[in-house]
Structures are given as structure tokens and as C-alpha cells.
Design a protein around this motif. Structure first.
Motif, PDB file in Angstrom:
ATOM      1  N   MET A  52      35.205  38.701  40.380  1.00 31.86           N
ATOM      2  CA  MET A  52      35.090  40.497  40.260  1.00 31.86           C
ATOM      3  C   MET A  52      36.013  41.650  40.717  1.00 31.86           C
ATOM      4  SD  MET A  52      32.405  40.307  44.351  1.00 31.86           S
ATOM      5  CE  MET A  52      31.608  41.508  44.003  1.00 31.86           C
ATOM      6  N   GLY A  53      37.739  41.045  40.028  1.00 32.85           N
ATOM      7  CA  GLY A  53      38.850  41.977  39.924  1.00 32.85           C
ATOM      8  C   GLY A  53      38.543  42.515  38.889  1.00 32.85           C
TER       9      GLY A  53
ATOM     10  N   ASN B 124      39.609  37.926  44.435  1.00 34.16           N
ATOM     11  CA  ASN B 124      38.893  38.876  43.721  1.00 34.16           C
ATOM     12  C   ASN B 124      37.160  37.637  43.143  1.00 34.16           C
ATOM     13  OD1 ASN B 124      41.243  40.259  43.516  1.00 34.16           O
ATOM     14  ND2 ASN B 124      42.313  38.573  41.231  1.00 34.16           N
ATOM     15  N   LYS B 125      37.669  36.930  44.365  1.00 36.73           N
ATOM     16  CA  LYS B 125      36.008  37.027  43.737  1.00 36.73           C
ATOM     17  C   LYS B 125      35.020  37.544  45.318  1.00 36.73           C
ATOM     18  CE  LYS B 125      36.846  32.743  41.335  1.00 36.73           C
ATOM     19  NZ  LYS B 125      36.840  31.643  41.284  1.00 36.73           N
ATOM     20  N   ASP B 134      38.448  47.692  43.104  1.00 37.76           N
ATOM     21  CA  ASP B 134      37.615  46.981  43.586  1.00 37.76           C
ATOM     22  C   ASP B 134      36.492  47.564  44.450  1.00 37.76           C
ATOM     23  OD1 ASP B 134      39.060  46.085  42.198  1.00 37.76           O
ATOM     24  OD2 ASP B 134      39.674  44.566  43.710  1.00 37.76           O
ATOM     25  N   MET B 207      31.042  32.939  45.487  1.00 35.44           N
ATOM     26  CA  MET B 207      31.664  34.114  45.762  1.00 35.44           C
ATOM     27  C   MET B 207      32.020  34.837  47.182  1.00 35.44           C
ATOM     28  SD  MET B 207      32.398  36.180  42.892  1.00 35.44           S
ATOM     29  CE  MET B 207      31.788  35.344  41.198  1.00 35.44           C
TER      30      MET B 207
END
Lengths: 78, 301
Positions: A52-53, B124-125, B134, B207
Motif C-alpha cells: 500500500m505504499g 507498507n501493507k 499514505d 494486509m
């Protein structure tokens, strides 16, 4: 043939701004996709990169996560 | 040989660069990024001259100011080692080796990690250290901010306008950030503040799906899709082993920004200067550059 470049970004992320500036400085034509205002694009980015970055840069089918200058240079041959 | 190398390009490094350029010093700047923590900040309302500016905007202004001068900036290069010989400072990076008469360490600070299971796997997940970058990806989702100081509140104020619900997981018994920010967070309808609680685990599949927290000796699970870690900062000073540092790893400086190593100066958040503020870092950067200039003038190399 010219490679198709898409950058998934948010307006506030500093590395997105730097990555776009880098592409502009190198005369690379790209499509800027703002994932903060486009949920579908956000989903697409997460599916393609598995994370998701931002930024995520797609050069044809190659997915580059983050402002990785060396990989961008290699992928584009600039 | 170069007269000066500046390590870092946040408010301290950039301001040092502007001053060095105006003194016509022969120098270069080595930095992993441009703008430092300012580029990751939310709203800035205490930098004189700007009643309101966002972190990325202010960082862009700094950079624009620096680019007005033809400064050699090696972006994306990381300094691994700093050492001193008789009349020079040597800097080894991941790409090259440089020598200069003087150096200014302005390498700033980076986010402290939680150190719990799941943190690395979900980075980052769903787990991030940059709400500014983000945050927008979590619109309409439930998120948690870890921390209770100014950076945690900054993240909370950004996220409460984006996310559906923001849980603030604070280890201390009360929030410690500025009153103005605290009041805004407490007044928001979608912010829940959990004082006296700490994160023990991050869980999920591909995630983030939530975190496990410990509160009053009891463990509970909190389902969230986003986790923003804002539990403070650690100085980027590992490469300066030969320079005296305090118990927090901050480089010790005197009022002239001199370190324990001759010809090596330091400025901004990486130092033990009291108070870490953008405006202080900028001021310290200018002092360090002027001190380096004076040092060169006194030593006729």
C-alpha cells in the motif's frame, strides 16, 4: 515503441513529487493516477504491487515500488 | 580537496548549503532524501513568515531556495562512515569516498520502530511511518495511530479527516503533544484515545487486519486496516562513531555547532540541541556553515 508509464501517487507524498519531477526532467511521458481520490485505482495499485505504499510506478508490466531511481532508469533505458 | 561536505538535506542541511553557497565555498551535499522530516510533516503553523504551510510545501520552498545556487547535491546516497585524518575529513558512502577540510552532519532523525511481531511483515501493507504519504489510501477505513506526542497528534489530525475511525494507542497515561493539537483531536467525533495501552502484535493475512494491544494487563484485539507508527525518532548518527554522542545517540555540539572531532560540525535534529523544530534546525544549519567558514579562514590549508 515508447513504454507506457503510470505513476500511482498521492498529492502529499514527498517521494511521489520527487519521482514525478524526475520523470519530467527526463522528458518521460507518464500518466499520473491519484489514488487518494480514485478508490478503484488504489485497489489496482495494491493488487499489482501487493502493498500500500506510494509511489508505485508501472513501466509497461514492470512494477517499481517507491522512488527507486536506478530501477526507473533501467526500466526506461534513460 | 573540497572545503566542505554537508550530510543531509533537511532544514539544517539545506540552510547550511545556502549559507555555504553565499560564502562561495567549494562543497557538496550528500543526502538520502531532500526536505528531511519536514517533507513528511502535516501542517506547519510555527515557521515565522508562514502563518500556515504544509510540510511538503515548506520542504519544496527550501529545495527551491537551495537550487537557486548551483549546489552539487548527491541525492539517494547514504553515508556509511566518517573519519578524520590529519587535515581532512573522509566520508564513505554506499557509492563513493569523499575528502573535505570540514563536514557538517545534518542527517536528522528517523522513525523509531515498534519492535513487535508482525511489524516488518506488514510494513507498507497497512503499516506505515508516514501519515502524510499514505494516509489518503485509508479513506473510510478504521485506523490506529501509535503514540501520544506531537507526531502522533499530527498524524491523528490528518487521518481524522480521511479515515472512518481513528484509534490513538498511547502508552502513557495522557497525551503529551501540544495543547492546540490535543484539543482538536479530543474534540473530533471519530477519534478514540486509548491511554495506557501498548501494541503487542500486528496481525493480518496479506494486509493488516488489526493489532493486539495490552491495556491494564489485559490483551485485546482491535480490528483496523491501517496502522500509523508515531512513537518518536532516533538520530541518524551511526556513521559518526568517532564523534561524541549522548545517551540517545545525538551528536554533542557546543554553541558554535562544533563536535568533539576537529573540523566536523553538526546541526539540527541529529544533535543534542534542546528542542527539535524546523526553525531551530534551519538556524542551527546556518550557524554550522558560518562556523565551518570561520574554521577554514583560520586554518590556511
Amino acid at each position: 515503441m515508447e513504454k507506457k508509464v503510470r505513476i500511482y501517487s498521492t498529492p502529499t507524498c514527498p517521494y511521489c513529487i520527487r519521482a514525478k519531477q524526475f520523470l519530467k526532467d527526463n522528458n518521460v511521458v507518464f500518466e499520473d493516477v491519484d489514488v487518494s481520490s480514485d478508490d478503484q485505482a488504489a485497489e489496482e495499485m495494491i493488487a499489482k504491487s501487493g502493498q500500500m505504499g506510494v509511489p508505485v510506478i508501472a513501466v509497461d508490466d514492470e512494477i517499481i515500488v517507491g522512488f527507486d531511481k536506478e530501477r526507473i532508469v533501467r526500466a526506461l533505458g534513460i | 580537496m573540497l572545503e566542505l561536505i554537508i550530510v543531509g538535506a533537511g532544514p539544517a542541511g539545506i540552510t547550511a548549503g545556502v549559507y555555504a553557497a553565499r560564502k562561495r565555498m567549494d562543497f557538496l551535499v550528500i543526502s538520502g532524501d531532500i526536505g528531511g522530516q519536514t517533507a513528511w510533516s502535516g501542517d506547519v503553523e510555527n515557521y515565522t513568515g508562514y502563518q500556515f504551510v504544509t510540510g511538503p510545501e515548506l520542504a519544496a520552498k527550501f529545495e527551491e531556495h537551495m537550487r537557486r545556487y548551483r549546489i552539487d547535491v548527491r541525492e539517494g546516497e547514504l553515508v556509511r562512515e566518517l573519519s578524520r585524518s590529519q587535515d581532512a575529513v573522509t566520508l564513505t558512502t554506499d557509492k563513493a569516498r569523499y575528502e573535505a577540510r570540514t563536514a557538517i552532519i545534518a542527517s536528522g532523525k528517523r522513525s523509531r520502530e515498534l519492535g513487535v511481531p508482525g511489524e516488518k511483515e506488514f510494513k507498507n501493507k497497512g503499516l506505515t511511518y508516514c501519515a502524510t504519504c499514505d494516509g489518503p489510501l485509508f479513506s473510510g477505513k478504521d485506523v490506529a495511530v501509535i503514540g501520544g506526542g506531537n507526531s502522533a497528534l499530527d498524524a491523528t489530525l490528518q487521518l481524522m479527516n480521511i479515515a472512518r475511525r481513528v484509534h490513538v494507542i498511547n502508552a502513557a497515561s495522557a497525551l503529551t503533544g501540544d495543547a492546540v493539537m490535543r484539543e482538536k483531536a479530543e474534540a473530533a467525533g471519530n477519534v478514540a484515545i486509548l491511554n495506557g495501552s501498548s501494541v503487542t502484535q500486528v496481525y493480518g493475512e496479506k494486509m493488516v487486519q488489526g493489532l493486539e494491544i495490552s491495556r491494564g494487563g489485559k490483551k485485546e484485539r482491535l480490528a483496523v486496516q491501517g496502522i500509523f507508527v508515531e512513537i518518536g525518532l532516533i538520530p541518524n548518527s551511526e556513521f559518526a562513531q568517532g564523534v561524541a554522542r549522548n545517551e540517545y545517540g545525538e551528536i554533542k555540539v557546543n554553541s558554535r555547532n562544533e563536535t568533539s572531532m576537529e573540523g566536523v560540525f553538526a546541526a539540527g535534529d541529529v544533535t543534542d540541541v534542546p528542542e527539535k523544530q524546523i526553525i531551530i534546525a534551519a538556524g542551527e544549519g546556518s550557524k554550522a556553515a558560518l562556523s565551518a567558514f570561520r574554521y577554514l579562514a583560520q586554518h590556511k590549508f
